[in-house]
Enzyme design. Structure first.
Site, short mmCIF file in Angstrom:
data_model
loop_
_atom_site.label_atom_id
_atom_site.label_comp_id
_atom_site.label_asym_id
_atom_site.label_seq_id
_atom_site.Cartn_x
_atom_site.Cartn_y
_atom_site.Cartn_z
N LYS A 35 -11.83 111.77 -15.84
CA LYS A 35 -11.43 112.43 -14.59
C LYS A 35 -12.30 111.94 -13.42
O LYS A 35 -11.80 111.61 -12.35
CB LYS A 35 -11.58 113.95 -14.77
CG LYS A 35 -10.99 114.75 -13.64
CD LYS A 35 -11.39 116.21 -13.72
CE LYS A 35 -10.43 117.05 -14.51
NZ LYS A 35 -10.80 118.49 -14.52
N THR A 121 -13.27 132.71 -11.18
CA THR A 121 -12.94 134.13 -11.31
C THR A 121 -13.58 134.66 -12.59
O THR A 121 -13.20 134.26 -13.68
CB THR A 121 -11.42 134.30 -11.35
OG1 THR A 121 -10.91 133.76 -10.15
CG2 THR A 121 -11.03 135.77 -11.45
N PHE A 155 -9.75 132.54 -3.01
CA PHE A 155 -8.43 133.15 -2.82
C PHE A 155 -7.43 132.05 -2.44
O PHE A 155 -6.76 132.13 -1.42
CB PHE A 155 -8.49 134.24 -1.74
CG PHE A 155 -9.43 135.37 -2.09
CD1 PHE A 155 -9.03 136.39 -2.95
CD2 PHE A 155 -10.72 135.39 -1.59
CE1 PHE A 155 -9.90 137.42 -3.29
CE2 PHE A 155 -11.60 136.43 -1.93
CZ PHE A 155 -11.19 137.43 -2.78
N TYR A 257 8.95 140.09 -3.42
CA TYR A 257 10.17 139.37 -3.82
C TYR A 257 10.40 139.54 -5.31
O TYR A 257 9.56 139.14 -6.12
CB TYR A 257 10.06 137.88 -3.49
CG TYR A 257 10.18 137.62 -2.01
CD1 TYR A 257 11.42 137.32 -1.45
CD2 TYR A 257 9.07 137.72 -1.18
CE1 TYR A 257 11.54 137.12 -0.08
CE2 TYR A 257 9.18 137.52 0.19
CZ TYR A 257 10.42 137.22 0.73
OH TYR A 257 10.54 137.03 2.08
N PRO A 258 11.53 140.13 -5.68
CA PRO A 258 11.82 140.23 -7.11
C PRO A 258 12.18 138.85 -7.66
O PRO A 258 12.51 137.95 -6.89
CB PRO A 258 13.03 141.16 -7.15
CG PRO A 258 13.70 141.00 -5.84
CD PRO A 258 12.62 140.66 -4.85
N CYS A 266 -3.40 132.40 -12.64
CA CYS A 266 -4.24 133.50 -12.14
C CYS A 266 -3.72 134.90 -12.47
O CYS A 266 -4.41 135.66 -13.15
CB CYS A 266 -4.42 133.37 -10.64
SG CYS A 266 -5.30 131.88 -10.20
#
Ligand code: UPG
Length: 443
Positions: A35, A121, A155, A257-258, A266
């Site tokens: 990488k 996180t 975030f 939004y459904p 996440c």
């Protein structure tokens, strides 16, 4: 300022390039040599709009370097960001082995004051664990070098990460040391213009803030998905309901939004991890387990609608599937609703012809040559020879297709829309059978 970032994944790379872009001297380190070699040559391992160009520009300008050398990396920055993965273990807890291994490496090699910043996180209490590992390691070395541990959660939305970093809603700095808070404020000053965006607090509150934000957003989605399922049964249209409640400024329009379920790296992981943290404290969270259960069930909704339409028998049917990534502008298929659907359709004897504007390589990596699944080169090609169309991800180029052509191409002239992109009356007029999520059609 000199900054070191451990972990050249999604969060680490975005953090590294954005800090370099405003003039800092950044070293990114990763254990994956391949990488790092690719990054040195400007090859970025993930698709994120704008990231490629920033990696190249900042490397060229000498502000961004990539290495696998720990000694070099630790000596470089006064800020040592930890941005390595915290994958869930079998019972949903975040696995901290990579975070703690980095903490140990920093402690083994540091010769001067360092600010260790938790960007990954991590469950509440992790900063304390990092502190403990660093202290122990320094003690074993007989070193009394000073350090601080800060929680500074990210975030960043996939697909909008560069913008989210450059123009954040807020920057959370969790530290118990005012001097460290000042240094972090100085580092983030370029992103803190126009109005104050830096919110300082104690370390534990900062750690919990990250989970609270994601769990709140996931809760809104699951709530809307439940209402959508009720709207189907009641003959109401959830899209009207969404508009009706979104106009209340206390509720607002975002994240209501459904659809066919939330995915990504996440929300699913963080909701589970927070639930697990609560459990460890002896607290059973009714709400978080419901959010998670509703979402798992929602990922089955498209399949259920399809089965109902075909009276329980889809063997031999061919489905065009538009959208594999868990959301637009990313190639990420982690926890994507498309995966649940593909597997259910194939298990039930159907065939799938799938297309995604960015995730084809990822789909190939996950599925190889899975029997029943054909990965095709365009949305158009997916329709050829198909009986029905299923839309799973709301990529912009799926928003306004040629419905007459779709009607003429699909043998059964039916669309299952997992993102409520289309207008049912229009499709009816064209002669297409349409199923959305919560548009008043019971499954
Ligand atoms: N989604 C819906 N309905 C909505 C909004 C989103 O179903 O009204 C779904 C979306 O399709 C996706 C998921 O929710 O499957 C998550 O979307 P989004 O939040 O845009 O993606 P992520 O990139 O996973 O970002 C979340 C947080 C971000 C955080 C990141 C990692 O938004 O702030 O940094 O997770 O923790």
């Amino acid at each position: 300022m000199k900054v070191t970032i451990f972990g050249s994944g999604y969060v680490g790379l975005v953090t590294g390039v954005c800090l370099a872009e405003v003039g800092n001297d950044v070293v990114c380190i990763d254990v994956d040599e391949n990488k790092i070699n690719n990054l040195k040559n400007g090859i970025v391992p993930i698709f994120e709009p704008g990231l490629d160009a920033l990696v190249k520009e900042n490397q060229h300008a000498g502000r961004l370097k990539f290495t696998t050398n720990v000694v070099e990396a630790v000596n470089h920055g006064i800020f040592q960001f930890i941005a390595v993965g915290t994958p869930p273990d079998e019972d949903g807890a975040a696995d901290l082995q990579y975070v703690l291994a980095v903490a140990k490496s920093i402690a083994e090699n540091m010769e001067s004051y360092k600010i260790i910043v938790d960007k990954s996180t991590v469950p509440v209490g992790t900063a304390d664990k990092v502190k403990e590992v660093v202290m122990q390691t320094l003690q074993q070395r007989g070193s009394d070098v000073d350090f601080d541990v800060v929680s500074n959660p990210e975030f960043l939305k996939e697909g909008a990460a560069i913008n989210d970093f450059m123009k954040p809603d807020r920057i959370i700095v969790g530290t118990d040391n005012p001097r460290t808070a000042e240094l972090l404020k100085a580092l983030y000053a370029p992103f803190n213009r126009n109005h104050e965006r830096i919110i300082t607090m104690d370390v534990r509150s900062a750690e919990l803030t990250k989970y609270a934000a994601n769990a709140m957003l996931a809760t809104r989605i699951s709530f809307m998905n439940e209402l959508a399922n009720m709207a189907d049964l009641l003959g109401a249209d959830i899209e009207h309901v969404r508009n009706g409640i979104g106009s209340d400024t206390r509720i607002g329009y975002s994240f209501i939004y459904p659809g066919c379920g939330y995915g990504g790296s996440c929300f699913p992981k963080d909701v589970k991890a927070l639930e697990r943290t609560a459990k460890l404290m002896g607290y059973h969270s009714e709400l978080l387990s419901a959010v998670e259960n509703v979402n798992s069930r929602q990922k089955q909704v498209l399949f259920q609608k399809i089965m109902k339409h075909y009276h329980g028998d889809i063997s031999g049917k061919v489905f065009a599937l538009w959208g594999l990534a868990f959301k637009p502008k990313t190639d990420d298929m982690r926890e994507a609703p498309s995966r649940v659907l593909i597997e259910a359709l194939i298990d039930a004897g159907a065939q799938v012809q799938a297309f995604d504007p960015e995730a084809m390589k990822e789909a190939k990596r996950i599925y190889g040559d899975k029997p029943g699944l054909k990965l095709v080169e365009s949305s158009e090609e997916a329709l050829i020879g198909a009986d029905a169309l299923v839309v799973v991800t709301e990529w912009k180029n799926f928003w306004s297709p040629d419905f007459d052509h779709i009607k003429a191409t699909l043998a059964d002239a039916v669309i299952f829309d997992g993102r409520n992109l289309y207008h049912p009356p229009l499709l009816k007029k064209i002669g297409l059978t349409y199923y959305g999520i919560g548009r008043g059609q019971s499954v």
